[in-house]
Design a protein around this motif. Structure first.
Motif, PDB file in Angstrom:
ATOM      1  N   GLN A 175     -46.497  35.214 -43.389  1.00 33.49           N
ATOM      2  CA  GLN A 175     -47.300  34.199 -44.064  1.00 33.49           C
ATOM      3  C   GLN A 175     -48.754  34.397 -43.672  1.00 33.49           C
ATOM      4  O   GLN A 175     -49.070  34.573 -42.496  1.00 33.49           O
ATOM      5  CB  GLN A 175     -46.842  32.791 -43.681  1.00 33.49           C
ATOM      6  CG  GLN A 175     -47.601  31.681 -44.397  1.00 33.49           C
ATOM      7  CD  GLN A 175     -47.151  30.297 -43.978  1.00 33.49           C
ATOM      8  OE1 GLN A 175     -46.455  30.135 -42.972  1.00 33.49           O
ATOM      9  NE2 GLN A 175     -47.532  29.284 -44.737  1.00 33.49           N
ATOM     10  N   ARG A 180     -56.292  28.126 -44.952  1.00 32.48           N
ATOM     11  CA  ARG A 180     -55.286  27.676 -45.915  1.00 32.48           C
ATOM     12  C   ARG A 180     -54.316  28.812 -46.221  1.00 32.48           C
ATOM     13  O   ARG A 180     -54.639  29.971 -46.006  1.00 32.48           O
ATOM     14  CB  ARG A 180     -55.946  27.193 -47.212  1.00 32.48           C
ATOM     15  CG  ARG A 180     -56.800  25.931 -47.037  1.00 32.48           C
ATOM     16  CD  ARG A 180     -57.499  25.562 -48.334  1.00 32.48           C
ATOM     17  NE  ARG A 180     -58.189  24.284 -48.248  1.00 32.48           N
ATOM     18  CZ  ARG A 180     -59.393  24.096 -47.755  1.00 32.48           C
ATOM     19  NH1 ARG A 180     -60.066  25.155 -47.310  1.00 32.48           N
ATOM     20  NH2 ARG A 180     -59.938  22.901 -47.704  1.00 32.48           N
ATOM     21  N   THR A 181     -53.161  28.452 -46.728  1.00 31.80           N
ATOM     22  CA  THR A 181     -52.153  29.458 -47.062  1.00 31.80           C
ATOM     23  C   THR A 181     -52.657  30.338 -48.193  1.00 31.80           C
ATOM     24  O   THR A 181     -53.142  29.841 -49.214  1.00 31.80           O
ATOM     25  CB  THR A 181     -50.839  28.779 -47.471  1.00 31.80           C
ATOM     26  OG1 THR A 181     -50.414  27.894 -46.425  1.00 31.80           O
ATOM     27  CG2 THR A 181     -49.763  29.811 -47.711  1.00 31.80           C
ATOM     28  N   GLU A 182     -52.556  31.651 -48.011  1.00 32.61           N
ATOM     29  CA  GLU A 182     -52.929  32.621 -49.045  1.00 32.61           C
ATOM     30  C   GLU A 182     -51.657  33.119 -49.747  1.00 32.61           C
ATOM     31  O   GLU A 182     -50.609  33.258 -49.119  1.00 32.61           O
ATOM     32  CB  GLU A 182     -53.666  33.805 -48.416  1.00 32.61           C
ATOM     33  CG  GLU A 182     -54.974  33.440 -47.723  1.00 32.61           C
ATOM     34  CD  GLU A 182     -56.096  33.146 -48.712  1.00 32.61           C
ATOM     35  OE1 GLU A 182     -55.897  33.386 -49.929  1.00 32.61           O
ATOM     36  OE2 GLU A 182     -57.166  32.686 -48.279  1.00 32.61           O
ATOM     37  N   PHE A 192     -52.682  33.115 -43.587  1.00 34.83           N
ATOM     38  CA  PHE A 192     -53.664  32.032 -43.670  1.00 34.83           C
ATOM     39  C   PHE A 192     -55.050  32.660 -43.768  1.00 34.83           C
ATOM     40  O   PHE A 192     -55.355  33.632 -43.062  1.00 34.83           O
ATOM     41  CB  PHE A 192     -53.599  31.128 -42.442  1.00 34.83           C
ATOM     42  CG  PHE A 192     -52.333  30.329 -42.328  1.00 34.83           C
ATOM     43  CD1 PHE A 192     -52.224  29.087 -42.932  1.00 34.83           C
ATOM     44  CD2 PHE A 192     -51.246  30.824 -41.622  1.00 34.83           C
ATOM     45  CE1 PHE A 192     -51.057  28.350 -42.829  1.00 34.83           C
ATOM     46  CE2 PHE A 192     -50.085  30.104 -41.508  1.00 34.83           C
ATOM     47  CZ  PHE A 192     -49.979  28.859 -42.120  1.00 34.83           C
ATOM     48  N   TYR A 252     -56.263  24.658 -39.383  1.00 31.50           N
ATOM     49  CA  TYR A 252     -55.184  24.947 -40.332  1.00 31.50           C
ATOM     50  C   TYR A 252     -54.887  23.678 -41.123  1.00 31.50           C
ATOM     51  O   TYR A 252     -54.200  22.775 -40.653  1.00 31.50           O
ATOM     52  CB  TYR A 252     -53.954  25.464 -39.585  1.00 31.50           C
ATOM     53  CG  TYR A 252     -54.191  26.813 -38.962  1.00 31.50           C
ATOM     54  CD1 TYR A 252     -53.875  27.983 -39.639  1.00 31.50           C
ATOM     55  CD2 TYR A 252     -54.778  26.924 -37.692  1.00 31.50           C
ATOM     56  CE1 TYR A 252     -54.122  29.233 -39.079  1.00 31.50           C
ATOM     57  CE2 TYR A 252     -55.022  28.174 -37.115  1.00 31.50           C
ATOM     58  CZ  TYR A 252     -54.687  29.309 -37.818  1.00 31.50           C
ATOM     59  OH  TYR A 252     -54.930  30.549 -37.259  1.00 31.50           O
ATOM     60  N   ASN A 267     -53.171  22.902 -43.982  1.00 31.63           N
ATOM     61  CA  ASN A 267     -51.853  22.533 -44.498  1.00 31.63           C
ATOM     62  C   ASN A 267     -50.714  22.958 -43.577  1.00 31.63           C
ATOM     63  O   ASN A 267     -49.620  23.297 -44.032  1.00 31.63           O
ATOM     64  CB  ASN A 267     -51.636  23.135 -45.894  1.00 31.63           C
ATOM     65  CG  ASN A 267     -51.881  24.639 -45.922  1.00 31.63           C
ATOM     66  OD1 ASN A 267     -52.301  25.221 -44.917  1.00 31.63           O
ATOM     67  ND2 ASN A 267     -51.632  25.265 -47.051  1.00 31.63           N
ATOM     68  N   ARG A 268     -50.961  22.933 -42.269  1.00 31.23           N
ATOM     69  CA  ARG A 268     -49.903  23.203 -41.304  1.00 31.23           C
ATOM     70  C   ARG A 268     -49.805  22.018 -40.352  1.00 31.23           C
ATOM     71  O   ARG A 268     -50.814  21.591 -39.787  1.00 31.23           O
ATOM     72  CB  ARG A 268     -50.175  24.485 -40.513  1.00 31.23           C
ATOM     73  CG  ARG A 268     -49.009  24.884 -39.592  1.00 31.23           C
ATOM     74  CD  ARG A 268     -49.241  26.201 -38.900  1.00 31.23           C
ATOM     75  NE  ARG A 268     -48.147  26.557 -38.010  1.00 31.23           N
ATOM     76  CZ  ARG A 268     -47.072  27.237 -38.382  1.00 31.23           C
ATOM     77  NH1 ARG A 268     -46.949  27.622 -39.645  1.00 31.23           N
ATOM     78  NH2 ARG A 268     -46.125  27.514 -37.511  1.00 31.23           N
TER      79      ARG A 268
END
Length: 332
Positions: free
Chosen positions: A154, A192-194, A156, A35, A37-38
């Motif tokens: 959220q 990554r965050t979608e 990912f 992950y 950006n976590r």
């Protein structure tokens, strides 16, 4: 001035030794999800109130998505959450199964209910314009959330980087006493965050613009058109054609849901002990190297240039500073 301290650069003691074992290949696929950006101090676990609610995969195209619950009761914009939640609900209502790269950047556009030839079971664009309950959803926020009108997840996403043979092979290591067990990975996924809610909002805006345009200009009747059959190649070999073919296949591929077990669950510990350790280390065959130490160092070192033989004096060319004549030039 501080007194000088004697430092022995050659003193590099061995502090621990481990027997290394390689586990047999697993029947199931083993991937590592990174992950990007976590923060590492916020793991996706039940103890951290962020246990994933769903994991899905497209095995052929290699896309993976993980749904993680959002705390909608703290620092949350309720009107915006309802707006994004409704955009996702409506676009999924008329057939959108995936967004972004996992969906091949394709948009499902509903047929208008007033269009000639529209079937009764075709999703109608009129259904997406029902925003009369927007204020009610905000007022009764908890009820709206339970009924699927609020963005409370959220997402990912990433694509599996498989071992193609030319790249380095990655392994995951587990320790048990003085043993290190290595298990080969089938791939790594950088998650990554979608932003599917933004994709859904843009898609909804496009549908509403089309509906508004046709309401002003009128729906054009469907007319028969002449066509000339042509023969096309089944697939191109250029980069653009290969990319287009890949995205089309990714859009048509269906999601397969995976079962998720929290890291502190009994199922997770059982899988950890059964799959990441060699069952009988005492009976494991020993690896035999085909190279000695010197050969191994040569194989991993950069190639060295062969030394050239020193030139003889009679082979050198001397040029005088006082004239342009060449003295002692060798004939060759």
């Amino acid at each position: 001035m501080a007194p000088a301290v004697d430092v022995d650069d050659d003193d590099d003691p061995v502090v621990a030794e481990y027997d290394v074992f390689i586990t047999p290949e697993l029947e199931q696929q083993l991937y590592v999800l990174q992950y990007i950006n976590r923060p590492p101090d916020q793991p996706l676990t039940k103890a951290n109130q962020s246990q994933p609610s769903e994991i899905r995969i497209k095995p052929e195209s290699g896309f993976i998505e993980v749904d993680v619950p959002i705390n909608i009761r703290q620092n949350y914009n309720k009107p915006q959450g309802v707006s994004w939640g409704e955009a996702l609900r409506k676009t999924k209502g008329f057939g959108q199964k995936a967004y972004g790269t996992a969906g091949g950047f394709e948009r499902v556009m509903p047929r208008l209910s007033t269009r000639p030839g529209a079937t009764a079971d075709a999703p109608a664009a009129a259904a997406i314009d029902n925003d009369d309950n927007f204020e009610e959803y905000i007022t009764n926020f908890e009820d709206a959330n339970e009924k699927g009108h609020v963005l409370n997840t959220q997402i990912f996403g990433g694509q599996i980087m498989k071992d193609e043979g030319s790249a380095p092979s990655y392994m995951v290591g587990t320790f048990r006493d003085d043993q290190l067990h290595l298990t080969k990975l089938d791939g790594i996924v950088q998650m990554r965050t979608e932003f599917h809610h933004l994709d859904a909002t843009g898609q909804l805006d496009a549908v509403n613009r089309r509906r508004e345009k046709e309401s002003q200009e009128g729906v054009k009747p469907t007319e028969p058109k002449a066509f000339l059959p042509t023969v096309k190649k089944s697939g191109g070999d250029t980069a653009a054609e290969l990319t287009q073919t890949f995205f089309k296949a990714a859009n048509q591929e269906k999601w397969a849901k995976l079962q998720y077990s929290d890291e502190d669950s009994e199922a997770a510990y059982e899988a950890y002990n059964e799959r990441l350790f060699l069952t009988d280390p005492a009976a494991a065959p020993k690896l035999q190297s085909t190279m000695n130490n010197a050969q191994y160092l040569d194989s991993i070192s950069a190639p060295s240039k062969k030394r050239r033989a020193p030139r003889r004096r009679e082979d050198l060319i001397e040029i005088s500073d006082d004239s342009d004549e060449v003295e002692g030039a060798a004939e060759g």
